[in-house]
Design a protein around this motif. Structure first.
Motif, short mmCIF file in Angstrom:
data_model
loop_
_atom_site.label_atom_id
_atom_site.label_comp_id
_atom_site.label_asym_id
_atom_site.label_seq_id
_atom_site.Cartn_x
_atom_site.Cartn_y
_atom_site.Cartn_z
N SER A 81 0.85 -1.20 0.00
CA SER A 81 0.00 0.00 0.00
C SER A 81 0.88 1.24 0.00
O SER A 81 2.08 1.18 0.26
CB SER A 81 -0.93 0.00 1.21
N PHE A 82 0.24 2.38 -0.27
CA PHE A 82 0.97 3.64 -0.38
C PHE A 82 1.21 4.22 1.02
O PHE A 82 0.30 4.30 1.83
CB PHE A 82 0.15 4.63 -1.23
N ASP A 83 2.45 4.62 1.31
CA ASP A 83 2.82 5.16 2.62
C ASP A 83 2.68 6.69 2.62
O ASP A 83 3.40 7.37 1.88
CB ASP A 83 4.26 4.76 2.95
N ILE A 84 1.76 7.20 3.45
CA ILE A 84 1.55 8.66 3.48
C ILE A 84 2.24 9.32 4.67
O ILE A 84 2.10 10.52 4.87
CB ILE A 84 0.04 9.01 3.49
N SER A 85 3.02 8.57 5.43
CA SER A 85 3.64 9.12 6.65
C SER A 85 4.60 10.27 6.35
O SER A 85 4.70 11.22 7.13
CB SER A 85 4.34 8.03 7.44
N THR A 86 5.31 10.21 5.22
CA THR A 86 6.23 11.32 4.90
C THR A 86 5.46 12.61 4.66
O THR A 86 5.89 13.68 5.05
CB THR A 86 7.11 11.01 3.67
N TYR A 87 4.29 12.48 4.03
CA TYR A 87 3.46 13.66 3.76
C TYR A 87 2.84 14.18 5.06
O TYR A 87 2.71 15.38 5.25
CB TYR A 87 2.40 13.35 2.70
N GLU A 88 2.50 13.25 5.94
CA GLU A 88 1.96 13.65 7.25
C GLU A 88 3.00 14.44 8.03
O GLU A 88 2.71 15.47 8.64
CB GLU A 88 1.52 12.42 8.05
N SER A 89 4.26 13.98 8.00
CA SER A 89 5.30 14.69 8.76
C SER A 89 5.58 16.07 8.14
O SER A 89 5.87 17.03 8.85
CB SER A 89 6.57 13.86 8.87
N ASP A 105 1.12 17.05 -3.87
CA ASP A 105 2.30 16.22 -4.11
C ASP A 105 2.03 14.76 -3.78
O ASP A 105 2.44 13.85 -4.51
CB ASP A 105 3.49 16.72 -3.27
N ALA A 106 1.31 14.53 -2.68
CA ALA A 106 0.99 13.15 -2.27
C ALA A 106 0.09 12.49 -3.30
O ALA A 106 0.31 11.33 -3.69
CB ALA A 106 0.34 13.16 -0.89
N SER A 145 -2.55 -1.08 -6.55
CA SER A 145 -3.78 -1.31 -7.32
C SER A 145 -4.64 -0.05 -7.34
O SER A 145 -4.40 0.89 -6.58
CB SER A 145 -4.56 -2.47 -6.70
N GLU A 146 -5.66 -0.05 -8.20
CA GLU A 146 -6.58 1.09 -8.27
C GLU A 146 -7.29 1.31 -6.94
O GLU A 146 -7.48 2.45 -6.52
CB GLU A 146 -7.62 0.88 -9.38
N ASP A 147 -7.69 0.21 -6.30
CA ASP A 147 -8.37 0.32 -5.00
C ASP A 147 -7.44 0.93 -3.95
O ASP A 147 -7.85 1.78 -3.17
CB ASP A 147 -8.87 -1.06 -4.52
N GLU A 148 -6.18 0.48 -3.96
CA GLU A 148 -5.21 1.04 -3.01
C GLU A 148 -4.99 2.52 -3.29
O GLU A 148 -4.85 3.31 -2.37
CB GLU A 148 -3.88 0.28 -3.10
N ALA A 149 -4.99 2.90 -4.56
CA ALA A 149 -4.81 4.31 -4.93
C ALA A 149 -5.98 5.13 -4.41
O ALA A 149 -5.79 6.21 -3.84
CB ALA A 149 -4.67 4.45 -6.44
#
Length: 184
Positions: free
Chosen positions: A2-10, A133-134, A148-152
């Motif tokens: 899955s896509f990791d959004i933690s860098t964008y959160e920080s 950017d995310a 996958s599309e669902d994960e996106a």
């Protein structure tokens, strides 16, 4: 995967924290030792924060008292305060330096509140740019078949929730600082 959004959160957290730091340096009529945070004193050739060379206290609601550990620094501390843009004139009695915060006028309060709102808007723009950017990174990963599309779709929904949370935090911080400025 899955896509990791933690860098964008920080990154969003950093934007919010920068705004809060800027808010601390805005005078609201009450003495706040944080107005001195960015002021550096030349201490034996090394720029040092005032808190690193003196005891800073708030004995009364509108007075900051600075007691240098080394009396030879009195003049240097005074010069640094005068050279800064905090708009206060230090009063020196030989032992301590006092900064007296004048009562804010209604016009000045409104001006400060407008400045706070502008800083808040700038932070919201920064948060939205991070969201963009995310989302672009999610689309890239999806096109490259890394997710996958669902994960996106899930990642984009999570990014939007994250953005909404940070925008709400910015609004709350702006409201709190505005209230602090406008109340006497």
């Amino acid at each position: 995967m899955s896509f990791d959004i933690s860098t964008y959160e920080s990154k969003m957290e950093k934007s919010l924290s920068n705004m809060r730091e800027e808010f601390m340096s805005i005078r609201a009529g009450r003495a706040n030792p944080h107005v001195l945070d960015k002021i550096q004193v030349d201490y034996y050739g090394t720029p040092t924060p005032i808190q690193g060379v003196a005891n800073v206290s708030v004995p009364e609601a509108r007075i900051i008292q600075i007691a240098p550990w080394d009396n030879s620094l009195m003049k240097d501390i005074e010069k640094a305060i005068i050279a800064s843009d905090i708009g206060l004139t230090p009063a020196n009695d030989g032992k301590v330096i006092r900064l007296v915060f004048p009562e804010l006028t209604e016009d000045r309060r409104k001006e400060l509140a407008k400045d706070v709102k502008k800083k808040g808007e700038d932070t919201k723009v920064a948060v939205r740019n991070i969201r963009r950017d995310a989302n672009e990174a999610v689309k890239k990963s999806s096109k490259a078949n890394e997710i996958s599309e669902d994960e996106a779709k899930d990642a984009e929904a999570d990014i939007q929730k994250l953005t909404d949370r940070f925008i709400a935090d910015v609004d709350k911080a702006v409201q709190n600082k505005t209230d602090e400025i406008m109340t006497v």
